[in-house]
Each structure stands twice: as structure tokens, then as C-alpha cells.
Scaffold this active site. Sequence first.
Site, mmCIF file in Angstrom:
data_model
loop_
_atom_site.group_PDB
_atom_site.id
_atom_site.type_symbol
_atom_site.label_atom_id
_atom_site.label_comp_id
_atom_site.label_asym_id
_atom_site.label_seq_id
_atom_site.Cartn_x
_atom_site.Cartn_y
_atom_site.Cartn_z
ATOM 1 N N GLY A 154 0.773 -1.242 0.000
ATOM 2 C CA GLY A 154 0.000 0.000 0.000
ATOM 3 C C GLY A 154 0.802 1.289 0.000
ATOM 4 N N ARG B 49 -4.508 -8.747 -9.260
ATOM 5 C CA ARG B 49 -5.477 -9.692 -9.832
ATOM 6 C C ARG B 49 -5.758 -9.296 -11.268
ATOM 7 N NH1 ARG B 49 -6.626 -14.383 -7.971
ATOM 8 N NH2 ARG B 49 -8.716 -14.331 -8.845
ATOM 9 N N LEU C 35 -8.281 -8.703 -14.061
ATOM 10 C CA LEU C 35 -9.715 -8.394 -14.080
ATOM 11 C C LEU C 35 -10.346 -8.904 -15.370
ATOM 12 C CD1 LEU C 35 -9.214 -4.812 -12.683
ATOM 13 C CD2 LEU C 35 -10.529 -6.604 -11.529
ATOM 14 N N ASN D 287 -3.994 2.341 -13.655
ATOM 15 C CA ASN D 287 -3.083 1.354 -13.070
ATOM 16 C C ASN D 287 -1.678 1.932 -13.067
ATOM 17 O OD1 ASN D 287 -2.195 -1.279 -12.137
ATOM 18 N ND2 ASN D 287 -1.356 -1.604 -14.193
ATOM 19 N N HIS E 146 2.346 0.676 -13.115
ATOM 20 C CA HIS E 146 3.180 -0.501 -13.387
ATOM 21 C C HIS E 146 4.649 -0.081 -13.324
ATOM 22 C CE1 HIS E 146 4.131 -4.465 -14.932
ATOM 23 N NE2 HIS E 146 4.963 -3.896 -15.771
ATOM 24 N N GLU F 58 7.418 6.141 -8.496
ATOM 25 C CA GLU F 58 5.978 5.820 -8.528
ATOM 26 C C GLU F 58 5.198 6.740 -7.597
ATOM 27 O OE1 GLU F 58 4.777 1.646 -8.291
ATOM 28 O OE2 GLU F 58 6.840 1.057 -8.662
HETATM 29 C C1 GAR Z 1 4.250 -1.257 -7.092
HETATM 30 O O1 GAR Z 1 5.601 -1.269 -7.473
HETATM 31 C C2 GAR Z 1 3.361 -1.287 -8.319
HETATM 32 O O2 GAR Z 1 3.874 -0.567 -9.416
HETATM 33 C C3 GAR Z 1 3.328 -2.762 -8.628
HETATM 34 O O3 GAR Z 1 3.218 -3.376 -7.376
HETATM 35 C C4 GAR Z 1 3.854 -2.551 -6.398
HETATM 36 C C5 GAR Z 1 2.868 -2.314 -5.285
HETATM 37 O O4 GAR Z 1 3.477 -1.650 -4.206
HETATM 38 N N1 GAR Z 1 2.222 -3.107 -9.493
HETATM 39 C C6 GAR Z 1 2.305 -4.003 -10.453
HETATM 40 O O5 GAR Z 1 3.297 -4.671 -10.667
HETATM 41 C C7 GAR Z 1 1.041 -4.154 -11.284
HETATM 42 N N2 GAR Z 1 1.317 -4.805 -12.528
HETATM 43 P P1 GAR Z 1 2.600 -0.903 -3.127
HETATM 44 O O6 GAR Z 1 1.572 -1.900 -2.612
HETATM 45 O O7 GAR Z 1 3.589 -0.518 -2.058
HETATM 46 O O8 GAR Z 1 1.959 0.273 -3.765
#
Ligand code: GAR
Length: 216
Positions: A11, A90, A92, A106, A108, A173
Amino acid sequence: MKIGILISGRGSNLKALINACEEPGFRGHIALVISNRPGAAGLDIAKAAGIPTLVIDHKEFTTRETFDAELDRALTKAGVELVCNAGFMRILTDGFVEKWRDRQLNIHPSLLPAFKGLHVHQRALDAGVRITGCTVHFVRPEMDEGPIVAQAAVPVLPGDTAETLAARILEAEHKLYPLALRLVVEGRARVVGEHVVLNDVDGTDIPAPLFMPTLQ
Ligand code: GAR
């Protein structure tokens, strides 16, 4: 704009979005955080911020369709207008994605369309790229595809491991997702022919995607 956030774990992006929404003048409000995993640490982050949370455990559903229907029902009931996937791991169904077309974002951890899917940091290292980064995009049925709102470039440094690279990208991010969300809630990022057109505050078009080298 009422926002619903989907999480599966830590999160930290959720926290970045919560902070953004708390800024004066931000036009988005997080109405609900949903996790598909009961133990997700992000649930505690949302609760500490006073945001309603819900667990919809995918293991309690026999099909993806019924799980997604429950997700959709909860989001709709909360009056959500924009869904943000923040580490939601997940896949979708096409039906859910189409229902929320151009209303679901989203993030990534790569410069899409490179390195879709899982283990992206190790795959970037294995490929020997010098620059990688992160992408915020509107969701489409194909995994990690869709019109790009914003990207940030992050260097790969000598001696990087998947962990050190992931940590550097994660910092980007946390800046990129709030920025992209702001563009969307202010109506300054719109999908035109499967590309995102960004409008400047004065209404003029600016080139998309926004390119932010390392977001210093
Ligand atoms: C983040 O690095 C996000 O970009 C990635 O999961 C991590 C979640 O971290 N998402 C993916 O890979 C989706 N394809 P967080 O729970 O600390 O935000």
C-alpha cells in the site's frame, strides 16, 4: 471526484495517493479502499487515514466473474467514479474493465510497453537496459496495456539488484501516480483514439505522455 482504490499488499502507492488527496484544492476524494487479500498492510494505512475499507477475498469466489461482480457492486455502491489500481495483483475480467473503461488507472513499475507482467525488475536487469521507470495508464483488457497518462524514467545503476532497482522505481511511482491522478481528476487527461491527450491549465493541448526524467 470520488475515487476507489484497489490494493493487494503493502500500500505504499495508496499512501502516496492519500497524501495527494489531502492537499488543499485536490479535486479527488478517496471513498473506498478494497483489498482482495485480508492481510494487506495497505488496509491499515487506509484505516489510519479514516478511509472506509473493504476486503473482498478472491479465494471466496469460484470464478473471476463473480469476484469482479462483487468488486463492481461495492465500488458502485460507494459512488466511485474513478478506480485506481495500486499494487492490485489480480487479473480483471474483460466485462469489469469495459464497464470502467477510461475510468480506471493502473501503475506498473516499468516503461510500458516494455516488461509487462511480473518480475519486471529482474527482467529489466537481465535485459541490460540502462533506463527503466514506471507508467500510469488507463486499464484495458490486455494486462498492462492501455493509454499512457504519464511515465517517469529511472536509471539502472551499476551493481543494482532487483531490490535496489525496485526501491528506486518505487520512489518515482510515489511522485508519478499522484501527478497522473491530478491530471485525470482535473479533466486534463483524456483518451483520444487510444492515446492520452493532456490539456494544459489554459486548455491547450500538451504532448502526451508526460515524460519526467527521474522526477527530481
Ligand atoms: C508497485 O511497485 C506497483 O507498481 C506494482 O506493485 C507494487 C505495489 O506496491 N504493481 C504491479 O506490478 C502491477 N502490474 P505498493 O503496494 O507498495 O503500492
